[in-house]
Design an enzyme around this catalytic site. Structure first.
Site, PDB file in Angstrom:
ATOM      1  N   ASP A 102      40.579  49.823  48.282  1.00  0.00           N
ATOM      2  CA  ASP A 102      40.731  49.294  49.636  1.00  0.00           C
ATOM      3  C   ASP A 102      42.189  48.901  49.828  1.00  0.00           C
ATOM      4  OD1 ASP A 102      40.238  47.263  47.664  1.00  0.00           O
ATOM      5  OD2 ASP A 102      40.053  45.791  49.264  1.00  0.00           O
ATOM      6  N   GLU A 159      38.773  44.418  47.124  1.00  0.00           N
ATOM      7  CA  GLU A 159      39.731  43.501  46.499  1.00  0.00           C
ATOM      8  C   GLU A 159      40.490  42.688  47.533  1.00  0.00           C
ATOM      9  OE1 GLU A 159      43.351  41.871  44.672  1.00  0.00           O
ATOM     10  OE2 GLU A 159      43.244  43.304  46.304  1.00  0.00           O
TER      11      GLU A 159
HETATM   12  C1  LIG Z   1      42.797  36.473  48.359  1.00  0.00           C
HETATM   13  N1  LIG Z   1      43.485  35.409  47.622  1.00  0.00           N
HETATM   14  C2  LIG Z   1      43.458  34.100  47.947  1.00  0.00           C
HETATM   15  N2  LIG Z   1      44.159  33.443  47.036  1.00  0.00           N
HETATM   16  C3  LIG Z   1      44.658  34.333  46.132  1.00  0.00           C
HETATM   17  C4  LIG Z   1      44.227  35.557  46.510  1.00  0.00           C
HETATM   18  C5  LIG Z   1      44.512  36.831  45.854  1.00  0.00           C
HETATM   19  C6  LIG Z   1      45.795  37.501  46.338  1.00  0.00           C
HETATM   20  N3  LIG Z   1      46.069  38.613  45.431  1.00  0.00           N
HETATM   21  C7  LIG Z   1      47.052  39.509  45.597  1.00  0.00           C
HETATM   22  O1  LIG Z   1      47.809  39.477  46.555  1.00  0.00           O
HETATM   23  C8  LIG Z   1      47.196  40.576  44.544  1.00  0.00           C
HETATM   24  C9  LIG Z   1      48.642  40.848  44.236  1.00  0.00           C
HETATM   25  N4  LIG Z   1      48.836  42.022  43.418  1.00  0.00           N
HETATM   26  C10 LIG Z   1      46.944  36.496  46.288  1.00  0.00           C
HETATM   27  O2  LIG Z   1      47.465  36.223  45.218  1.00  0.00           O
HETATM   28  O3  LIG Z   1      47.264  35.976  47.363  1.00  0.00           O
HETATM   29 ZN   LIG Z   2      46.012  45.199  44.849  1.00  0.00          ZN
HETATM   30 ZN   LIG Z   3      46.741  43.892  47.725  1.00  0.00          ZN
END
Ligand SMILES: Cn1cncc1C[C@H](NC(=O)CCN)C(=O)O
Ligand SMILES: [Zn+2]
Ligand SMILES: [Zn+2]
Length: 482
Positions: free
Chosen positions: A109, A174
């Protein structure tokens, strides 16, 4: 020590990948053309996501893998509607008990992307300019998933035995918080995952444009909503202005109390439980290939809060940070509306690091906001909730797979990797480590300027193709170590 040129099988594998790189780019183009946005909850995009998972399943079946598309039910939306969650792919190729089993996690996604947002090219038409492959999902995460598939397919095409047993976990939610994945991991703990020895994730970036990296840790996150409510409807500021405690005034004061202009979080106790900085750790920052000026310029920021490499990296990776994200219910459109919003929700999050405790942080935040709010003597109602608590993750870099990856990087890129952490969160890493108790490694392929989640996302052709080689070399190194 200089790296020795690849010999024998590895040389054949590298040659094959170089010769077939246009085909690999073509498949990436077909995948980028699918608008598999999981963030906007609309049926048209869910259908695209289902189609994306189907394409990937076909590709894996063509490799000879046994593919399971696991049904994961529905996503309940706040408005009462529900949307299908795309199936999670569990696939396996080979189950030779003499070989290690390496499981690759990735997602297909993507973030939303519209050309009007500031893309030069159509985000869903992969376009190559000066060796850069532009398109939504090229680096996050379709490119890296395909690089792994390219590596596997090369052994198959050359009619060579795969050095390791391969498994795949590929999801399509994701970017929406990995709905249904944790449950599946728990359910398959004694099933699909019982034979897994190692898990590899390639869903973050290098800290450099040229130097490859291995990621040894990520921060966690705790997400908060603070609601201030007078009533459910807005007011006219001509008829009520001057006689109310305004929710926005309360909320702005609350949000303004969280962090100072030097980036220091003002919540009492928040820094009480941090892993101490060791001399050994300090030395690791020096070796990292980060040009501060270049980083600052390419980010188009006038000045960062810190001006040494060590301080900057420590504040990105190993100290908590607090970010204010938005205010629901606030007037934010252009123009000058004279409204007093009746109910507003402030949103902020605190990135977590070892050894912070999520429920302690939750208590500290609530206590602090209660105190600030009580000092205002406001007649409004304040409600604070923590809506997400994601643990930080730390790798065990003494695991065999980190050694194998280092050797593979040396072979492909002729250099030692930057040993980095990542300031953002890949929640599933901690879940894999915690529930199935297997070694997790993050092996990124993309460059620091790939622009994940941003306009003009790209992966360099070089990163994509050398990345495919890297995974192939990694399989061979893993087999040698086993
Ligand atoms: C959805 N969410 C809310 N708090 C943390 C997240 C995950 C998000 N993950 C990414 O961006 C992956 C990077 N490769 C982030 O770290 O913000
Ligand atoms: Zn990713
Ligand atoms: Zn991402």
């Amino acid at each position: 020590s200089p790296s020795s040129p690849p010999t024998g099988l590895l040389e054949k594998v590298f040659q094959y990948i170089d010769l077939h790189q246009d085909e690999f780019v073509q498949t990436l183009k077909e995948w980028v053309a699918v608008e598999s946005d999981s963030v906007q909850p609309v049926l048209r995009l869910r259908r695209e996501l289902l189609r994306m998972m189907g394409l990937a399943a076909d590709r894996l079946r063509n490799l000879g893998a046994h593919v399971d598309l696991v049904d994961t039910g529905f996503q309940q939306l706040p408005d009462g509607q529900s949307l299908p969650i795309p199936p999670i792919i569990l696939a396996e190729l080979g189950n030779d008990p003499k070989k290690p089993t390496v499981c690759f996690y990735g997602h297909l996604d993507v973030q939303p992307a519209r050309q009007e947002d500031g893309w030069v090219t159509d985000p869903h038409t992969l376009t190559e300019v000066d060796g850069k492959l532009y398109g939504r999902g090229t680096t996050d995460n379709k490119g890296p998933v395909l690089a792994w598939i390219n590596a596997v397919s090369t052994f198959r095409a050359l009619d060579e035995d795969l050095p390791v047993n391969i498994k795949f976990v590929i999801e399509g939610m994701e970017e929406a918080g990995s709905l249904a994945l944790e449950e599946l991991v728990q359910k398959e703990k004694a099933g699909f995952f019982s034979s897994v020895d190692y898990i590899v994730i390639s869903d973050n970036l290098w800290i450099s444009r040229r130097t490859p990296a291995l990621t040894c840790g990520t921060r966690g996150n705790s997400y908060f909503m603070v609601e201030v409510k007078c009533r459910d409807q807005d007011f006219h500021s001509g008829t009520f202005g001057g006689i109310l405690n305004e929710p926005m005034a309360d909320l702005v004061a609350l949000l303004g109390s969280l962090v100072d202009s030097s980036g220091r979080i003002l919540i009492p106790g928040i820094y009480d439980h941090l892993a101490p900085v060791t001399e050994e750790e300090k030395r690791t920052y020096e070796a990292i290939d980060l040009d501060l000026e270049e980083y600052r310029n390419s980010s188009q920021v006038k000045k960062f809060l810190f001006d040494t490499k060590e301080e900057l990296l420590m504040h990105l990776w190993r100290y908590p940070s607090l970010s204010i994200h938005g205010i629901e219910g606030a007037f934010h459109e252009p123009g000058a509306k004279t409204v007093i919003p009746g109910r507003v929700i402030g949103k902020f999050s605190i990135r977590l690091v070892p050894h912070m405790n999520i429920s302690v942080v939750e208590k500290q935040v609530k206590q602090h906001l209660d105190y600030i709010f009580s000092k205002r003597n406001s007649s409004n109602q304040m409600t604070v909730s923590m809506t997400l608590g994601l643990h930080p993750w730390v790798a065990n870099i003494r695991d065999n797979q980190y050694l194998a990856a280092k050797r593979a990087i040396k072979t492909v890129f002729g250099t030692e990797p930057d040993m980095i952490r990542d300031g953002s969160t890949i929640p599933i890493a901690k879940i894999f480590q915690g529930t199935i108790r297997k070694s997790v490694m993050m092996l990124p392929l993309g460059a620091v300027d790939d622009g994940e989640h941003s306009q003009k996302e790209k992966i360099n052709r070089w990163n994509y193709i050398e990345g495919s080689k890297l995974f192939a070399a990694f399989f061979l190194e893993m087999a040698k170590l086993h």
